[in-house]
Design a protein around this motif. Structure first.
Motif, PDB file in Angstrom:
ATOM      1  N   ARG A  38      19.413  -5.271  41.471  1.00 20.39           N
ATOM      2  CA  ARG A  38      19.060  -4.134  40.607  1.00 20.39           C
ATOM      3  C   ARG A  38      20.245  -3.197  40.392  1.00 20.39           C
ATOM      4  N   THR A  39      20.386  -2.729  39.166  1.00 21.97           N
ATOM      5  CA  THR A  39      21.449  -1.763  38.839  1.00 21.97           C
ATOM      6  C   THR A  39      20.801  -0.592  38.092  1.00 21.97           C
ATOM      7  N   PRO A  40      21.451   0.570  38.090  1.00 20.54           N
ATOM      8  CA  PRO A  40      20.806   1.764  37.518  1.00 20.54           C
ATOM      9  C   PRO A  40      20.370   1.596  36.063  1.00 20.54           C
ATOM     10  N   TYR A  41      21.190   0.937  35.256  1.00 20.17           N
ATOM     11  CA  TYR A  41      20.852   0.892  33.834  1.00 20.17           C
ATOM     12  C   TYR A  41      19.657  -0.007  33.534  1.00 20.17           C
ATOM     13  N   TRP A  42      19.604  -1.176  34.160  1.00 18.63           N
ATOM     14  CA  TRP A  42      18.537  -2.120  33.822  1.00 18.63           C
ATOM     15  C   TRP A  42      17.244  -1.863  34.588  1.00 18.63           C
ATOM     16  N   ASP A  43      17.284  -1.060  35.636  1.00 20.17           N
ATOM     17  CA  ASP A  43      16.208  -1.004  36.618  1.00 20.17           C
ATOM     18  C   ASP A  43      14.832  -0.608  36.052  1.00 20.17           C
ATOM     19  N   TRP A  44      13.834  -1.446  36.312  1.00 22.14           N
ATOM     20  CA  TRP A  44      12.476  -1.173  35.812  1.00 22.14           C
ATOM     21  C   TRP A  44      11.896   0.103  36.422  1.00 22.14           C
ATOM     22  N   THR A  45      12.065   0.262  37.729  1.00 26.26           N
ATOM     23  CA  THR A  45      11.457   1.423  38.391  1.00 26.26           C
ATOM     24  C   THR A  45      11.947   2.724  37.765  1.00 26.26           C
ATOM     25  N   ASP A  46      13.245   2.826  37.536  1.00 27.10           N
ATOM     26  CA  ASP A  46      13.789   4.034  36.908  1.00 27.10           C
ATOM     27  C   ASP A  46      13.137   4.263  35.543  1.00 27.10           C
ATOM     28  N   ARG A  47      12.969   3.181  34.802  1.00 26.90           N
ATOM     29  CA  ARG A  47      12.455   3.289  33.434  1.00 26.90           C
ATOM     30  C   ARG A  47      10.947   3.545  33.383  1.00 26.90           C
ATOM     31  N   GLU A  48      10.293   3.345  34.501  1.00 29.42           N
ATOM     32  CA  GLU A  48       8.849   3.599  34.527  1.00 29.42           C
ATOM     33  C   GLU A  48       8.519   5.068  34.763  1.00 29.42           C
ATOM     34  N   HIS A  75      10.172  -7.528  42.154  1.00 27.93           N
ATOM     35  CA  HIS A  75      11.183  -6.530  41.778  1.00 27.93           C
ATOM     36  C   HIS A  75      11.495  -5.565  42.931  1.00 27.93           C
ATOM     37  N   LYS A  76      10.461  -5.211  43.690  1.00 28.14           N
ATOM     38  CA  LYS A  76      10.660  -4.210  44.750  1.00 28.14           C
ATOM     39  C   LYS A  76      11.741  -4.628  45.733  1.00 28.14           C
ATOM     40  N   LYS A  77      11.905  -5.947  45.916  1.00 28.39           N
ATOM     41  CA  LYS A  77      12.895  -6.399  46.902  1.00 28.39           C
ATOM     42  C   LYS A  77      14.137  -7.010  46.246  1.00 28.39           C
ATOM     43  N   ALA A  78      14.244  -6.913  44.939  1.00 33.99           N
ATOM     44  CA  ALA A  78      15.373  -7.564  44.262  1.00 33.99           C
ATOM     45  C   ALA A  78      16.688  -6.854  44.593  1.00 33.99           C
ATOM     46  N   GLY A  79      17.683  -7.659  44.965  1.00 37.56           N
ATOM     47  CA  GLY A  79      18.952  -7.082  45.398  1.00 37.56           C
ATOM     48  C   GLY A  79      19.943  -6.843  44.275  1.00 37.56           C
TER      49      GLY A  79
END
Ligand SMILES: *Cc1c(COP(=O)(O)O)cnc(C)c1O
Length: 395
Positions: free
Chosen positions: A225-235, A219-223
């Motif tokens: 990623r969008t704001p709504y779905w993003d795991w990092t934001d949700r963590e 996930h850290k390098k996934a290109g």
């Protein structure tokens, strides 16, 4: 003349019947979204969704249907131009792959068909041939709701390891979670997704993704990623972040109640209930099929799933006439054939909040329809289902 007055029964493979307890749990005022009980509710749901997926990994709750969770899963681990392998066994993995294609992912379909499960040996052979490890992920549905097949996810995971390939294993459990075993960590599934409205007995509108550490590393390098779905934001620690905005409070209240019902019954018991009721349906169809006008879509008996049975009609008999009869005359709504099977068959769902009277009632009504429409069928299908349950459900 009809005999449909009374409670209509929905025997379609999603949305499924919402228990009255779940409906009641949703009937309440809105609450604060920043502190207090709602924060604790989110924590309990994230934990219990992980319990249902059988994982120590992270879980995420989206305000979306299954198609949304597909996108959530893809965007968090893939980049434009990545290559993935989609395992065909019906329609849904194909649809998931189609979404990936539209996001700029290169999609290869491992050819299968509507009438059988994915063959793990074919997965192994294809991955062995991918010498450079260009395939980043393998997508498969545990149960395909169009064909009525169940795939052996554990065996597919083993095939991937036997090929020495390290692609992510991504599994759609929309039509199976809560209805049959899913052992995410033991089967080494990296990303799993599901929806609220099938085995989880909650209205449509919530979906879930679970990810293990391997997936979270990718996930850290996934290109994509969008704001709504993003795991990092949700963590993040802030409750509001966990939903990328206002939490879907009432659906969460409903889901809490549905999971409580499931745990109260016991997951093992729920799986056994699904398997017994599914077999009751299959016993009936096995007898009706003797009339040569209908038969199972999935050819191998052990590849037929426990949540929906897809029945093909032949000899010019119209499945839509049977569906119309059952709904308009008797108040039972059956599923239609979808995809390649559109207009060719019916689907009888036995998923989620279902019990013996619901299933026997549905079978009885189908048998009434077969008689009323003069569709040739072996006699005694519903009786065979009754006998099966009588043998299996001991006093
Ligand atoms: C229903 C279903 C979906 C799609 O879910 P939606 O909520 O309709 O977007 C995806 N996969 C499977 C296996 C399904 O049964």
């Amino acid at each position: 003349m009809s005999v449909r007055a009374g409670r209509e029964f929905l025997a379609i493979p999603g949305p499924t019947n919402v228990p009255d307890e779940v409906l009641r749990a949703m009937h309440r005022p809105a609450v604060d979204i920043y502190t207090g009980p709602l924060v604790a509710l989110t924590d309990s749901l994230l934990r219990d969704i992980a319990r249902v997926f059988n994982t120590q990994g992270r879980t995420y709750i989206y305000i979306a249907n299954g198609h949304g969770a597909w996108e959530a899963a893809l965007t968090n681990v893939l980049s434009k131009g990545d290559r993935i392998l989609v395992l065909e066994s019906g329609r849904f993995a194909i649809g998931w792959g189609e979404a990936a294609r539209r996001m700029g992912v290169e999609v290869e379909v491992l050819k299968g068909d509507m009438r059988r499960a994915v063959r793990p040996a074919e997965v192994e052979a294809r991955l062995k041939a991918d010498k450079g490890g260009t395939i980043k992920a393998v997508l498969v549905a545990q149960i395909d709701t169009a064909s009525g097949v169940v795939n052996d996810i554990e065996a597919i995971g083993q095939a991937m390891r036997a090929a020495g390939h390290d692609a992510l294993l991504m599994v759609d459990t929309v039509a199976s979670l809560g209805c049959m075993p899913f052992d995410m960590d033991a089967w080494r599934v990296d990303v799993a997704m599901s929806g609220s409205q099938k085995g989880l007995m909650t209205p449509p509108g919530l979906s879930f993704v679970a990810a293990n550490n391997r997936a979270r590393e990718v996930h850290k390098k996934a290109g994509l990623r969008t704001p709504y779905w993003d795991w990092t934001d949700r963590e993040g620690d802030v409750h509001y972040q966990k939903y990328a905005g206002t939490p879907p409070e009432h659906l969460l209240f409903g889901l809490r109640q549905a999971l409580d019902l499931l745990f109260e019954e016991g997951l093992e018991n729920a799986f056994r209930r699904h398997s017994l009721l599914a077999e009751a349906v299959r016993r009936a169809i096995g007898i009706w099929a003797e009339g040569q006008a209908m038969g199972f879509n999935i050819i191998e008996p052990n590849e037929r799933c426990n949540t929906v049975t897809t029945v093909l009609m032949n000899g010019g008999h119209d499945p839509e006439a049977l569906r119309t009869y059952c709904s308009q005359k008797c108040g039972v709504v059956l599923g239609q054939g979808i995809g390649e099977l559109s207009g060719k068959g019916i689907r009888i769902a036995h998923m989620g909040h279902v019990n013996a009277p619901m299933v026997l009632g549905t079978l009885g009504v189908v048998e009434v329809g077969l008689s009323a429409l003069g569709i040739p069928h072996g006699k005694g299908g519903t009786q065979a289902a009754i006998e099966w349950l009588g043998e299996q459900v001991k006093a």
